[in-house]
Design a protein around this motif. Structure first.
Motif, short mmCIF file in Angstrom:
data_model
loop_
_atom_site.label_atom_id
_atom_site.label_comp_id
_atom_site.label_asym_id
_atom_site.label_seq_id
_atom_site.Cartn_x
_atom_site.Cartn_y
_atom_site.Cartn_z
N SER A 50 0.82 -1.21 0.00
CA SER A 50 0.00 0.00 0.00
C SER A 50 0.86 1.26 0.00
O SER A 50 0.60 2.22 -0.75
N ILE A 51 1.88 1.26 0.84
CA ILE A 51 2.80 2.40 0.89
C ILE A 51 3.49 2.60 -0.45
O ILE A 51 3.64 3.73 -0.94
N ALA A 52 3.91 1.50 -1.06
CA ALA A 52 4.59 1.59 -2.36
C ALA A 52 3.72 2.28 -3.40
O ALA A 52 4.20 3.11 -4.19
N ILE A 53 2.43 1.95 -3.41
CA ILE A 53 1.54 2.53 -4.42
C ILE A 53 1.28 4.00 -4.16
O ILE A 53 1.36 4.83 -5.08
N ILE A 54 0.98 4.37 -2.91
CA ILE A 54 0.70 5.79 -2.69
C ILE A 54 1.95 6.65 -2.85
O ILE A 54 1.85 7.82 -3.24
N ASN A 55 3.12 6.09 -2.60
CA ASN A 55 4.35 6.86 -2.82
C ASN A 55 4.49 7.27 -4.28
O ASN A 55 4.96 8.38 -4.58
N VAL A 56 4.10 6.38 -5.19
CA VAL A 56 4.15 6.72 -6.61
C VAL A 56 3.04 7.72 -6.96
O VAL A 56 3.28 8.74 -7.61
N LEU A 57 1.82 7.44 -6.54
CA LEU A 57 0.71 8.32 -6.88
C LEU A 57 0.92 9.73 -6.35
O LEU A 57 0.56 10.71 -7.02
N ASN A 58 1.52 9.86 -5.18
CA ASN A 58 1.74 11.19 -4.62
C ASN A 58 2.77 12.00 -5.37
O ASN A 58 2.89 13.21 -5.16
N ARG A 59 3.52 11.35 -6.28
CA ARG A 59 4.41 12.11 -7.17
C ARG A 59 3.61 12.85 -8.23
O ARG A 59 4.05 13.87 -8.75
N TYR A 60 2.46 12.31 -8.57
CA TYR A 60 1.62 12.91 -9.60
C TYR A 60 0.75 14.02 -9.02
O TYR A 60 0.53 15.06 -9.66
N LYS A 61 0.25 13.81 -7.82
CA LYS A 61 -0.50 14.83 -7.09
C LYS A 61 -0.61 14.39 -5.64
O LYS A 61 -0.90 13.23 -5.36
N LYS A 62 -0.40 15.31 -4.73
CA LYS A 62 -0.48 14.98 -3.32
C LYS A 62 -1.92 14.72 -2.90
O LYS A 62 -2.87 15.24 -3.49
N GLY A 63 -2.08 13.90 -1.87
CA GLY A 63 -3.40 13.71 -1.30
C GLY A 63 -3.92 12.28 -1.34
O GLY A 63 -5.05 12.03 -0.92
N PHE A 64 -3.10 11.32 -1.80
CA PHE A 64 -3.53 9.93 -1.82
C PHE A 64 -3.34 9.31 -0.43
O PHE A 64 -2.44 9.69 0.32
N CYS A 65 -4.21 8.36 -0.11
CA CYS A 65 -4.14 7.74 1.21
C CYS A 65 -4.59 6.29 1.11
O CYS A 65 -5.05 5.83 0.06
#
Length: 248
Positions: A85-100
């Motif tokens: 889960s951490i691995a996925i949100i770390n990538v998504l948060n590069r595109y835009k902050k606010g994923f959880c």
């Protein structure tokens, strides 16, 4: 430190489910760790329990990854879910902050779901023998037709399309980084990062269990992956998956 793993990626035009396909393949083949099955079109994607995963042809990322985490004991298996889960949100948060992370392992942007994870472990004595990690991420789809209440895609969030192959490479690199933390027994920091990334980890919100609606706040996650809530009358209760529901 170990070398960065080499992922062997097998693409398919269409599969019913990447997890089911990989499990069947393992019956006849002994694949090395980091074997990946991807499909452009997944027609019967599996979610947690009886849930289904909708994915428009060639619009999203749907894949399954084989790990062999024999260094993880059975009672600690939820740490795999935390790390992925951490691995996925770390990538998504590069595109835009606010994923959880919505407990246990759905990936959310605000109140909408962008990704789901299905982890199926097999056991060897008291340790994890194989772990099949199924991941579905909504990338470029903009119209959703299933009865899922709150889907969203990366395109809807950032208003532009994303190269799915490139995004897969980013996700796999991020997973390898978190997997190395698991190998290093970095459980305490992973636990902290997971909790800090949780959906609604501060404040009081509505939940529903077998007794009905109630208000509570999230106190933490047990070592077995149970959600620990504190109700408005200060009662603490622990819930396994599907025993409690977030009211969105």
């Amino acid at each position: 430190m170990t070398d960065t793993p080499k992922f062997k990626i097998q693409w398919h035009e269409k599969l019913n489910s990447t997890n089911i396909f990989l499990k069947h393949e393992l019956l006849e083949n002994s694949f090395d760790e980091f074997y990946v099955v991807c499909t452009k079109s997944q027609v019967k994607g599996k979610g947690q329990g009886n849930n289904k995963w909708e994915s428009e042809d060639s619009k999203n990322l749907t894949f399954s990854l084989l790990l062999r985490p024999g260094f993880i004991e059975i009672q600690d298996q939820f740490i795999i879910s935390k790390a992925i889960s951490i691995a996925i949100i770390n990538v998504l948060n590069r595109y835009k902050k606010g994923f959880c992370i919505k407990w246990p392992n759905d990936i959310y942007y605000q109140d909408s779901k962008i990704a789901g994870i299905l982890i199926e472990n097999s056991l060897i004595q008291n340790r994890i023998g194989t772990s099949i990690i199924g991941i579905g991420i909504n990338i470029n789809q903009t119209n959703f037709f299933s009865d899922a209440p709150n889907p969203i895609s990366l395109k809807q969030i950032i208003n532009s399309e994303t190269d799915i192959t490139k995004f897969l490479a980013e996700i796999l690199t991020s997973i390898s980084e978190q997997y190395q933390r698991l190998r290093n027994n970095d459980h305490t920091d992973i636990d902290t990062e997971y909790f800090n990334s949780l959906f609604r980890n501060t404040g009081t919100y509505k939940f529903k269990d077998e007794d009905g609606l109630f208000k509570a706040s999230i106190l933490g996650i047990s070592p077995y992956g149970h959600l620990i809530l504190q109700s408005s009358n200060n009662e603490e209760k622990s819930y396994a998956f599907k025993e409690v529901e977030f009211i969105l």
